[in-house]
Design a protein around this motif. Structure first.
Motif, PDB file in Angstrom:
ATOM      1  N   LEU A 115     -10.398  26.698  -5.958  1.00 29.77           N
ATOM      2  CA  LEU A 115     -10.582  25.264  -6.128  1.00 29.77           C
ATOM      3  C   LEU A 115      -9.218  24.601  -5.996  1.00 29.77           C
ATOM      4  O   LEU A 115      -8.279  24.949  -6.699  1.00 29.77           O
ATOM      5  CB  LEU A 115     -11.179  24.937  -7.497  1.00 29.77           C
ATOM      6  N   THR A 116      -9.114  23.664  -5.071  1.00 27.58           N
ATOM      7  CA  THR A 116      -7.879  22.902  -4.886  1.00 27.58           C
ATOM      8  C   THR A 116      -8.127  21.480  -5.359  1.00 27.58           C
ATOM      9  O   THR A 116      -9.072  20.831  -4.909  1.00 27.58           O
ATOM     10  CB  THR A 116      -7.462  22.889  -3.398  1.00 27.58           C
ATOM     11  N   VAL A 117      -7.300  21.005  -6.281  1.00 35.52           N
ATOM     12  CA  VAL A 117      -7.417  19.653  -6.814  1.00 35.52           C
ATOM     13  C   VAL A 117      -6.203  18.852  -6.352  1.00 35.52           C
ATOM     14  O   VAL A 117      -5.062  19.268  -6.563  1.00 35.52           O
ATOM     15  CB  VAL A 117      -7.492  19.663  -8.356  1.00 35.52           C
ATOM     16  N   SER A 118      -6.462  17.716  -5.719  1.00 35.92           N
ATOM     17  CA  SER A 118      -5.388  16.819  -5.274  1.00 35.92           C
ATOM     18  C   SER A 118      -5.531  15.498  -6.001  1.00 35.92           C
ATOM     19  O   SER A 118      -6.550  14.821  -5.882  1.00 35.92           O
ATOM     20  CB  SER A 118      -5.475  16.575  -3.764  1.00 35.92           C
ATOM     21  N   ASN A 119      -4.505  15.135  -6.748  1.00 34.82           N
ATOM     22  CA  ASN A 119      -4.470  13.850  -7.445  1.00 34.82           C
ATOM     23  C   ASN A 119      -3.654  12.893  -6.580  1.00 34.82           C
ATOM     24  O   ASN A 119      -2.496  13.172  -6.290  1.00 34.82           O
ATOM     25  CB  ASN A 119      -3.837  14.032  -8.824  1.00 34.82           C
ATOM     26  N   VAL A 120      -4.268  11.789  -6.157  1.00 36.58           N
ATOM     27  CA  VAL A 120      -3.614  10.907  -5.190  1.00 36.58           C
ATOM     28  C   VAL A 120      -3.456   9.487  -5.721  1.00 36.58           C
ATOM     29  O   VAL A 120      -4.204   9.042  -6.579  1.00 36.58           O
ATOM     30  CB  VAL A 120      -4.400  10.853  -3.853  1.00 36.58           C
ATOM     31  N   TYR A 121      -2.458   8.836  -5.183  1.00 40.38           N
ATOM     32  CA  TYR A 121      -2.300   7.397  -5.337  1.00 40.38           C
ATOM     33  C   TYR A 121      -2.235   6.850  -3.921  1.00 40.38           C
ATOM     34  O   TYR A 121      -1.264   7.081  -3.205  1.00 40.38           O
ATOM     35  CB  TYR A 121      -1.035   7.025  -6.117  1.00 40.38           C
ATOM     36  N   CYS A 122      -3.284   6.172  -3.490  1.00 48.45           N
ATOM     37  CA  CYS A 122      -3.358   5.666  -2.122  1.00 48.45           C
ATOM     38  C   CYS A 122      -2.679   4.298  -2.022  1.00 48.45           C
ATOM     39  O   CYS A 122      -2.668   3.540  -2.982  1.00 48.45           O
ATOM     40  CB  CYS A 122      -4.816   5.568  -1.677  1.00 48.45           C
ATOM     41  N   PRO A 123      -2.141   4.002  -0.854  1.00 47.09           N
ATOM     42  CA  PRO A 123      -1.425   2.727  -0.675  1.00 47.09           C
ATOM     43  C   PRO A 123      -2.321   1.509  -0.893  1.00 47.09           C
ATOM     44  O   PRO A 123      -3.512   1.534  -0.606  1.00 47.09           O
ATOM     45  CB  PRO A 123      -0.956   2.778   0.772  1.00 47.09           C
ATOM     46  N   HIS A 124      -1.692   0.461  -1.370  1.00 46.63           N
ATOM     47  CA  HIS A 124      -2.337  -0.840  -1.522  1.00 46.63           C
ATOM     48  C   HIS A 124      -2.164  -1.612  -0.217  1.00 46.63           C
ATOM     49  O   HIS A 124      -1.115  -1.542   0.409  1.00 46.63           O
ATOM     50  CB  HIS A 124      -1.682  -1.604  -2.681  1.00 46.63           C
ATOM     51  N   ALA A 125      -3.193  -2.319   0.205  1.00 48.57           N
ATOM     52  CA  ALA A 125      -3.090  -3.126   1.419  1.00 48.57           C
ATOM     53  C   ALA A 125      -2.861  -4.587   1.034  1.00 48.57           C
ATOM     54  O   ALA A 125      -3.541  -5.118   0.163  1.00 48.57           O
ATOM     55  CB  ALA A 125      -4.364  -3.009   2.250  1.00 48.57           C
ATOM     56  N   ASP A 126      -1.913  -5.193   1.682  1.00 44.50           N
ATOM     57  CA  ASP A 126      -1.603  -6.602   1.472  1.00 44.50           C
ATOM     58  C   ASP A 126      -2.371  -7.414   2.511  1.00 44.50           C
ATOM     59  O   ASP A 126      -2.233  -7.173   3.716  1.00 44.50           O
ATOM     60  CB  ASP A 126      -0.098  -6.821   1.625  1.00 44.50           C
ATOM     61  N   LEU A 127      -3.194  -8.357   2.068  1.00 45.55           N
ATOM     62  CA  LEU A 127      -4.009  -9.142   2.991  1.00 45.55           C
ATOM     63  C   LEU A 127      -3.178  -9.925   3.999  1.00 45.55           C
ATOM     64  O   LEU A 127      -3.642 -10.246   5.086  1.00 45.55           O
ATOM     65  CB  LEU A 127      -4.914 -10.097   2.218  1.00 45.55           C
ATOM     66  N   ASP A 128      -1.933 -10.232   3.646  1.00 46.25           N
ATOM     67  CA  ASP A 128      -1.067 -11.005   4.534  1.00 46.25           C
ATOM     68  C   ASP A 128      -0.295 -10.146   5.529  1.00 46.25           C
ATOM     69  O   ASP A 128       0.384 -10.679   6.398  1.00 46.25           O
ATOM     70  CB  ASP A 128      -0.072 -11.822   3.708  1.00 46.25           C
ATOM     71  N   LYS A 129      -0.397  -8.819   5.384  1.00 47.82           N
ATOM     72  CA  LYS A 129       0.375  -7.923   6.249  1.00 47.82           C
ATOM     73  C   LYS A 129      -0.554  -6.898   6.895  1.00 47.82           C
ATOM     74  O   LYS A 129      -0.930  -5.908   6.264  1.00 47.82           O
ATOM     75  CB  LYS A 129       1.460  -7.218   5.455  1.00 47.82           C
ATOM     76  N   LEU A 130      -0.897  -7.125   8.151  1.00 45.16           N
ATOM     77  CA  LEU A 130      -1.807  -6.245   8.879  1.00 45.16           C
ATOM     78  C   LEU A 130      -1.275  -4.811   8.918  1.00 45.16           C
ATOM     79  O   LEU A 130      -2.054  -3.860   8.830  1.00 45.16           O
ATOM     80  CB  LEU A 130      -2.040  -6.763  10.300  1.00 45.16           C
ATOM     81  N   GLU A 131       0.032  -4.636   9.022  1.00 47.39           N
ATOM     82  CA  GLU A 131       0.594  -3.291   9.115  1.00 47.39           C
ATOM     83  C   GLU A 131       0.333  -2.472   7.840  1.00 47.39           C
ATOM     84  O   GLU A 131       0.185  -1.255   7.891  1.00 47.39           O
ATOM     85  CB  GLU A 131       2.094  -3.315   9.445  1.00 47.39           C
ATOM     86  N   ARG A 132       0.228  -3.136   6.682  1.00 54.46           N
ATOM     87  CA  ARG A 132      -0.103  -2.416   5.439  1.00 54.46           C
ATOM     88  C   ARG A 132      -1.530  -1.896   5.470  1.00 54.46           C
ATOM     89  O   ARG A 132      -1.796  -0.792   5.002  1.00 54.46           O
ATOM     90  CB  ARG A 132       0.084  -3.327   4.220  1.00 54.46           C
ATOM     91  N   LYS A 133      -2.446  -2.682   6.020  1.00 54.31           N
ATOM     92  CA  LYS A 133      -3.827  -2.216   6.146  1.00 54.31           C
ATOM     93  C   LYS A 133      -3.888  -1.020   7.085  1.00 54.31           C
ATOM     94  O   LYS A 133      -4.561  -0.033   6.798  1.00 54.31           O
ATOM     95  CB  LYS A 133      -4.727  -3.338   6.664  1.00 54.31           C
ATOM     96  N   GLN A 134      -3.176  -1.082   8.202  1.00 55.53           N
ATOM     97  CA  GLN A 134      -3.150   0.033   9.145  1.00 55.53           C
ATOM     98  C   GLN A 134      -2.537   1.281   8.495  1.00 55.53           C
ATOM     99  O   GLN A 134      -3.024   2.392   8.682  1.00 55.53           O
ATOM    100  CB  GLN A 134      -2.391  -0.360  10.407  1.00 55.53           C
ATOM    101  N   TYR A 135      -1.479   1.081   7.730  1.00 54.55           N
ATOM    102  CA  TYR A 135      -0.837   2.184   7.017  1.00 54.55           C
ATOM    103  C   TYR A 135      -1.814   2.821   6.028  1.00 54.55           C
ATOM    104  O   TYR A 135      -1.925   4.051   5.935  1.00 54.55           O
ATOM    105  CB  TYR A 135       0.415   1.673   6.307  1.00 54.55           C
ATOM    106  N   LYS A 136      -2.534   1.991   5.299  1.00 51.28           N
ATOM    107  CA  LYS A 136      -3.507   2.476   4.321  1.00 51.28           C
ATOM    108  C   LYS A 136      -4.613   3.276   5.002  1.00 51.28           C
ATOM    109  O   LYS A 136      -4.977   4.365   4.543  1.00 51.28           O
ATOM    110  CB  LYS A 136      -4.101   1.291   3.552  1.00 51.28           C
ATOM    111  N   LEU A 137      -5.147   2.764   6.104  1.00 57.17           N
ATOM    112  CA  LEU A 137      -6.209   3.467   6.826  1.00 57.17           C
ATOM    113  C   LEU A 137      -5.707   4.787   7.402  1.00 57.17           C
ATOM    114  O   LEU A 137      -6.424   5.792   7.394  1.00 57.17           O
ATOM    115  CB  LEU A 137      -6.785   2.571   7.924  1.00 57.17           C
ATOM    116  N   GLN A 138      -4.475   4.810   7.877  1.00 58.14           N
ATOM    117  CA  GLN A 138      -3.879   6.053   8.372  1.00 58.14           C
ATOM    118  C   GLN A 138      -3.717   7.060   7.234  1.00 58.14           C
ATOM    119  O   GLN A 138      -3.966   8.251   7.412  1.00 58.14           O
ATOM    120  CB  GLN A 138      -2.526   5.784   9.046  1.00 58.14           C
ATOM    121  N   PHE A 139      -3.328   6.584   6.065  1.00 54.82           N
ATOM    122  CA  PHE A 139      -3.216   7.459   4.894  1.00 54.82           C
ATOM    123  C   PHE A 139      -4.572   8.090   4.578  1.00 54.82           C
ATOM    124  O   PHE A 139      -4.657   9.294   4.322  1.00 54.82           O
ATOM    125  CB  PHE A 139      -2.696   6.665   3.693  1.00 54.82           C
ATOM    126  N   TYR A 140      -5.637   7.276   4.598  1.00 58.45           N
ATOM    127  CA  TYR A 140      -6.984   7.799   4.352  1.00 58.45           C
ATOM    128  C   TYR A 140      -7.363   8.863   5.375  1.00 58.45           C
ATOM    129  O   TYR A 140      -7.939   9.901   5.041  1.00 58.45           O
ATOM    130  CB  TYR A 140      -8.030   6.678   4.402  1.00 58.45           C
TER     131      TYR A 140
END
Length: 137
Positions: A12-37
């Protein structure tokens, strides 16, 4: 964690994650978040392919369904994991659920007893989820 399975030990492998927050004013943050996912999913699938069960848990910074946000949800009090500390929203249960526990299907079907949101805790911190599994045989 190693348990006994029908064909020998199971991992059993357990990964505890903190995923990036997306800023509605910055499209690149949303892209970064989706890439992280996408990378998180690729990693979880690779672990699963190696023969290990997988649990990914933590703050994914996304409300998956409408019930995970306070506005449509008056069914259950204390059902959220994140509130604004500036407005004291925890006391009025006006929050979101952004902490999740994910697992591969076979582990859920054979070992999960249940999951819930922990109540109480420090007022400035988010609540955590709990998952209960059958003990190893």
């Amino acid at each position: 964690m190693v348990t006994s399975g029908a064909d020998g030990p199971e991992k059993l492998t357990v990964s505890n994650v903190y995923c990036p927050h997306a800023d509605l004013d910055k499209l690149e943050r949303k892209q970064y978040k989706l890439q992280f996912y996408r990378l998180l999913q690729v990693r979880a699938e690779a672990i699963l392919s190696s023969g290990s069960h997988v649990i990914v848990l933590g703050d994914v910074n996304t409300s998956h369904q409408p019930i995970d946000h306070c506005e449509p949800n008056d069914v259950r009090s204390s059902a959220f994991t994140c509130w604004s500390t500036l407005t004291g929203a925890r006391q009025t249960n006006y929050g979101t659920c952004i902490d999740y526990i994910f697992s591969n299907c076979s582990l859920v079907e054979t070992a999960f007893i249940g999951a819930d949101i922990m109540r109480g805790g420090i007022q400035s911190l988010p609540c955590m989820g709990t998952a209960h599994l059958y003990p190893p045989a």
